[in-house]
Design a protein around this motif. Sequence first.
Motif, mmCIF file in Angstrom:
data_model
loop_
_atom_site.group_PDB
_atom_site.id
_atom_site.type_symbol
_atom_site.label_atom_id
_atom_site.label_comp_id
_atom_site.label_asym_id
_atom_site.label_seq_id
_atom_site.Cartn_x
_atom_site.Cartn_y
_atom_site.Cartn_z
ATOM 1 N N UNK A 11 0.811 -1.212 0.000
ATOM 2 C CA UNK A 11 0.000 0.000 0.000
ATOM 3 C C UNK A 11 0.840 1.256 0.000
ATOM 4 N N UNK A 12 1.895 1.264 0.810
ATOM 5 C CA UNK A 12 2.752 2.451 0.897
ATOM 6 C C UNK A 12 3.592 2.638 -0.359
ATOM 7 N N UNK A 13 4.032 1.549 -0.968
ATOM 8 C CA UNK A 13 4.755 1.653 -2.245
ATOM 9 C C UNK A 13 3.830 2.248 -3.308
ATOM 10 N N UNK A 14 2.564 1.823 -3.296
ATOM 11 C CA UNK A 14 1.594 2.372 -4.247
ATOM 12 C C UNK A 14 1.393 3.870 -4.019
ATOM 13 N N UNK A 90 4.322 7.332 5.457
ATOM 14 C CA UNK A 90 2.959 7.711 5.085
ATOM 15 C C UNK A 90 2.722 9.201 5.319
ATOM 16 N N UNK A 91 3.112 9.694 6.495
ATOM 17 C CA UNK A 91 2.943 11.114 6.798
ATOM 18 C C UNK A 91 3.707 12.000 5.827
ATOM 19 N N UNK A 92 4.940 11.590 5.481
ATOM 20 C CA UNK A 92 5.771 12.371 4.557
ATOM 21 C C UNK A 92 5.125 12.448 3.176
ATOM 22 N N UNK A 93 4.631 11.318 2.683
ATOM 23 C CA UNK A 93 4.044 11.287 1.347
ATOM 24 C C UNK A 93 2.740 12.078 1.279
ATOM 25 N N UNK A 205 12.543 7.230 -0.793
ATOM 26 C CA UNK A 205 11.437 6.950 0.131
ATOM 27 C C UNK A 205 11.106 5.455 0.142
ATOM 28 N N UNK A 206 10.982 4.855 -1.043
ATOM 29 C CA UNK A 206 10.627 3.425 -1.110
ATOM 30 C C UNK A 206 11.748 2.566 -0.536
ATOM 31 N N UNK A 207 12.992 2.922 -0.826
ATOM 32 C CA UNK A 207 14.121 2.134 -0.332
ATOM 33 C C UNK A 207 14.208 2.174 1.189
ATOM 34 N N UNK A 208 14.044 3.349 1.799
ATOM 35 C CA UNK A 208 14.091 3.420 3.263
ATOM 36 C C UNK A 208 12.886 2.699 3.863
ATOM 37 N N UNK A 209 11.768 2.683 3.162
ATOM 38 C CA UNK A 209 10.604 1.924 3.603
ATOM 39 C C UNK A 209 10.919 0.429 3.628
ATOM 40 N N UNK A 210 11.611 -0.054 2.606
ATOM 41 C CA UNK A 210 12.001 -1.465 2.562
ATOM 42 C C UNK A 210 12.944 -1.819 3.714
#
Length: 337
Positions: A11-14, A90-93, A205-210
């Motif tokens: 969901x967050x990647x999307x 999520x908050x950042x995006x 953003x996606x990489x730090x999420x991973x």
Amino acid sequence: MHSLAFPLLIGLVAVALAFDFLNGLHDAANSIATVVSTRLLKPVHAVLFAGFFNFAAYFLTITFPSLHAVASTIGQGLIAKDLVTPAVVFGALVGAMFWNVVTWLKGIPSSSSHALVGGMIGSGVAHAGFTGVQWTGLNKTLIAIVLSPVLGMILSMIIMLASSWLFRRASHRTAERSFRALHLISSGTYSLSHGLNDAQKTMGIITVLLFSTGYLHGAFEVPHWVAISCYIAMGLGTLTGGWKIIETMGSRITKLSQHQGFSASLGGSVMVFAASLLGIPVSTTHTITGCIIGAGVARRASAVRWGVAQNVLIAWIITIPASAAVGATFYLLTTLL
């Protein structure tokens, strides 16, 4: 851990890719404002042109992996990566996307890059306080807010003056034909630099999420699938255009000739490529706006509509604090749910 986190991760990647799409739509004007306003290309052809070169930046990063420095700055150079959680992302995006939509609807050429930086800082500080802020990465980003449009303006003025001297003996028809070709080339180069710098912000953003969900370990490196997904999302966003902002950038600030369009886009290309090499998430919007003003001033100062430029400047100043406030608010909302 992975089985529980996987739906949230998807969901967050999307959401991150949706931001990247919105970034491409919002910042399409950066790449094509000069070619549209000078009628060098029709709007439909211009967005296809920009979208192609935005995506072509992907092949640059394959050839030169060191060009992923901007992704590293966003992913671990603003908030310590060990403190980043899915709620922070999520908050950042949401903070960044909210500000992008507001300024897009108003036709204000604000910075998607600094909206994301603001959202990340606001959400990160709400989570871990100011101790988690990586001041080195934040400071160079804040300095670039001031320097990128100023240096872009000066560089475009120099390019205008130098190219005027080089073509001083050419006939008007020869000069016009030459500047049309040079403008098209420099616009393509600027679209390439724009894709290179801007797509990396979402990659970070996606990489730090991973990392935060345990799917990546060790050194901070952008996975191949993340890179190509971000370039596709940005390219598709660019194809949708951003007509209100194009009007502001290309005609309301100053009326451009082919010569000025070439000077502005070449100056912007140099600035954004340099920022990418230094790992600075520079605002392509700020940079090209400064370059357009510089190209206008080189003709005469009165050619620039300073009232419009002042409104753009105000938007620059409030982008980071506004998106930081929204990012912090949405982070706090996630903790209540």
